[in-house]
Scaffold this active site. Sequence first.
Site: not given
Length: 737
Positions: A451, A508
Site C-alpha cells: 500500500e 496491483e
Amino acid sequence: MADTQYILPNDIGVSSLDCREAFRLLSPTERLYAYHLSRAAWYGGLAVLLQTSPEAPYIYALLSRLFRAQDPDQLRQHALAEGLTEEEYQAFLVYAAGVYSNMGNYKSFGDTKFVPNLPKEKLERVILGSEAAQQHPEEVRGLWHTCGELMFSLEPRLRHLGLGKEGITTYFSGNCTMEDAKLAQDFLDSQNLSAYNTRLFKEVDGEGKPYYEVRLASVLGSEPSLDSEVTSKLKSYEFRGSPFQVTRGDYAPILQKVVEQLEKAKAYAANSHQGQMLAQYIESFTQGSIEAHKRGSRFWIQDKGPIVESYIGFIESYRDPFGSRGEFEGFVAVVNKAMSAKFERLVASAEQLLKELPWPPTFEKDKFLTPDFTSLDVLTFAGSGIPAGINIPNYDDLRQTEGFKNVSLGNVLAVAYATQREKLTFLEEDDKDLYILWKGPSFDVQVGLHELLGHGSGKLFVQDEKGAFNFDQETVINPETGEQIQSWYRSGETWDSKFSTIASSYEECRAESVGLYLCLHPQVLEIFGFEGADAEDVIYVNWLNMVRAGLLALEFYTPEAFNWRQAHMQARFVILRVLLEAGEGLVTITPTTGSDGRPDARVRLDRSKIRSVGKPALERFLRRLQVLKSTGDVAGGRALYEGYATVTDAPPECFLTLRDTVLLRKESRKLIVQPNTHLEGSDVQLLEYEASAAGLIRSFSERFPEDGPELEEILTQLAAADARFWKGPSEAPSGQA
C-alpha cells in the site's frame, strides 16, 4: 446440481468482524459520528446492486421481504414442511448470505455468477408459500416472476461479468461493445469528465444509428442548479459522428439518503477538515461532481490520524469491464494504535526505501508527500467485498501533487490469517507448519509495503492543458532504451483511462512486486520487529504465499474467453510466471496424486535462491513495469503484461491442466458478518451477530429497521426504469465483444 464453480458450498467459511474493543473506546461524540457515517455507507452500498446485474436488485428485495417476515429459523420450519431437506435449506441460506455479502449474485472476487444449490421448483414453493407471500402476495409473486429464471440461469453469457459477448454488466446497456466503451472514454476525455460516477446507455434509432447517454450519479436530475461545474456539461454533443447526451440523476433516491446521513455526521465532526470533507462529499453526491469529490478527498488527506476514519464514493474500478467506472463503497473504521505505530515507522523510512526501488530518481515523484498510514478495525464496510488494505484516493492528479492515505484493515486481516492445516492446498508437508506460523506476520509486512511503497511510488509523466511538462524532456532518459522520453499523458488522460482493461491488474502487480522486493530489506523487517532467523522465515513465507497465490489464481481465468476475472489474482499469476522464468529451480510446480486419488500439485520455493535468482528477476520486471507506466506506453505495457498473463497448456507447467486441479481443490472465499450500530436516544449501541449464514442474514434484516420496505421499492423501481436496456440478456450484441 449446478457446476461447483457456480455455487457456494454449504460448508463455506463464515467469520465475524471483531470491533467490540475498538468501538468501546470511542467517545459518545465519536460513536455518533461513526453511526451516521455507517448509515451513509450502508445506504450507498445498495447502489452496487444496480451496478452488478439486471436481476440483483430484485433478488435483494425478494430475500429481504422473506427474512423480514420470517427469520432464518422460522423460515426453516416452513421450508422443511414444503419438502426441502436440511441440506437444501442450508444451501438457500448460504445463497442468500452470498447475495448480501457480495451485494449481488456475482462474486466480488472473480466476478463469477453463483446460483442456489437446490432445485428451482422447491425454492419456488418455499417463496410462494412463505409468510411474506401471504402478507404481500402480488409483490412477492412479482419479484419471483422477475428474477426467478435469471437467479438460476447459467447461460454462457450470464456466467461472468463482462462486456459484449464476454458477460453481463450494468455499467453499460446490454447492447454495448468494447468499441462503444472506448468511444465513450474518448468522449469523456474530450470534455474533461471523469467516468468514475457514470454509466453508459446506448440506444439505436430506426436507421441503425447509435445514440449514447452518459448518466452521472447524483441526487439532482434535470432540475436547474446553481452549480455550473456540472450543469454546463448537461447537454447534447456530437462526437465522431455519434450523438452523446450527458444527464444525471442515477441512483438519485439512494444518494439522497446518503446525503442526509452525511449532513447529520457533520454535527459530530472532530475538526474542520472532516466538516469540509463531508460538505464536499454532499456536494459531489448531490450534483454528480467528481471535482467536488476530489476536493473532499483533499480535506480527507489533510485529516491526519483521526480516531474514526472513513471514505465514501465511487472508488474502485475493478468490476467495470473497461476499467474506468467506480463501484460505490463506504467504510468506517477505528484506529488500532499499536499496529499503527509500526506503520508510522515505515512511513518515516519511506523516502529512504523509495531510493531502493529499481528505477531512476527521475521516475519517482518530485517530493514524497508523507501520507497517513494507520491500522484500522473496520466497523462498517459497504460494497461488494472487504479488502485487507487500501491506498486512496485513486485520482492520479491528487496522488501526484497532494498525496494519499494508506490503511491496513487489521480485523479483516485477522480473519484472513485463520488457516486450517488440513485445508492448506498445494504446499509441501514440511512447509505447512511454517506457513501457518508466519502467514499473518508476513501478510502484515506485505500489505504495508504494497500500500505505502507499491501504490505510493512512481511518477506519471504529464503534459498539462497549457502544454507544460512535469519532467525535463531534455535530461530524463528511459533506462530501458537509453533514449529521451517518447510518450506521456496528455491533459485529461489518466492511468485508468489510458491503460483501461489492464490498468487495475497491472497496478496491483506493480504494488505486489514492490512488496516482495522491499521485504528483503533488513530495515523493513526490523520495523515490524523481525530479525535473524525470524526475519528470514517472514521473507520465505511471504514469497511462498505469493507463489502459491499465483497457482490459486488460475481459478479466476476463463479459457473460453481467454480472459482474467480478478485483477489481484491475475497480478499474482504474472508474478509466478516471472519467478518461474527466472529458472535455476527457484520455483517448481509438480503435479501429484492426492491421498483421495484425485489430481493434486505441489509448489516449492528454493529459499536459498530468493536473493540470488528471485531478486534480480523481480528487479528487471519491476523496472519495466514502472517505466512503461510512467511514460504512458500503452502498447509496450500491454505487450509485457498480457504476455506474462497468457495461460496455455505448454510444458513444463501445463497451466490449463493445472487449472483443472486448482478448480478441483479450490476453497470458497469466506463470507464476513459485520455488526450494526443502533441509535437509542443519543446512545449508539453495537449489535453483533453469530458467524454463520443465518447470522449474516440477520445482520442485513436488521440493517435498515426504519425504511427497509421503502428501500426495496426504490431499488426495484430504479431497476425497472432501465430494464429495457437488458431485454434478452443472453443475447450478445452484434459487433466485437
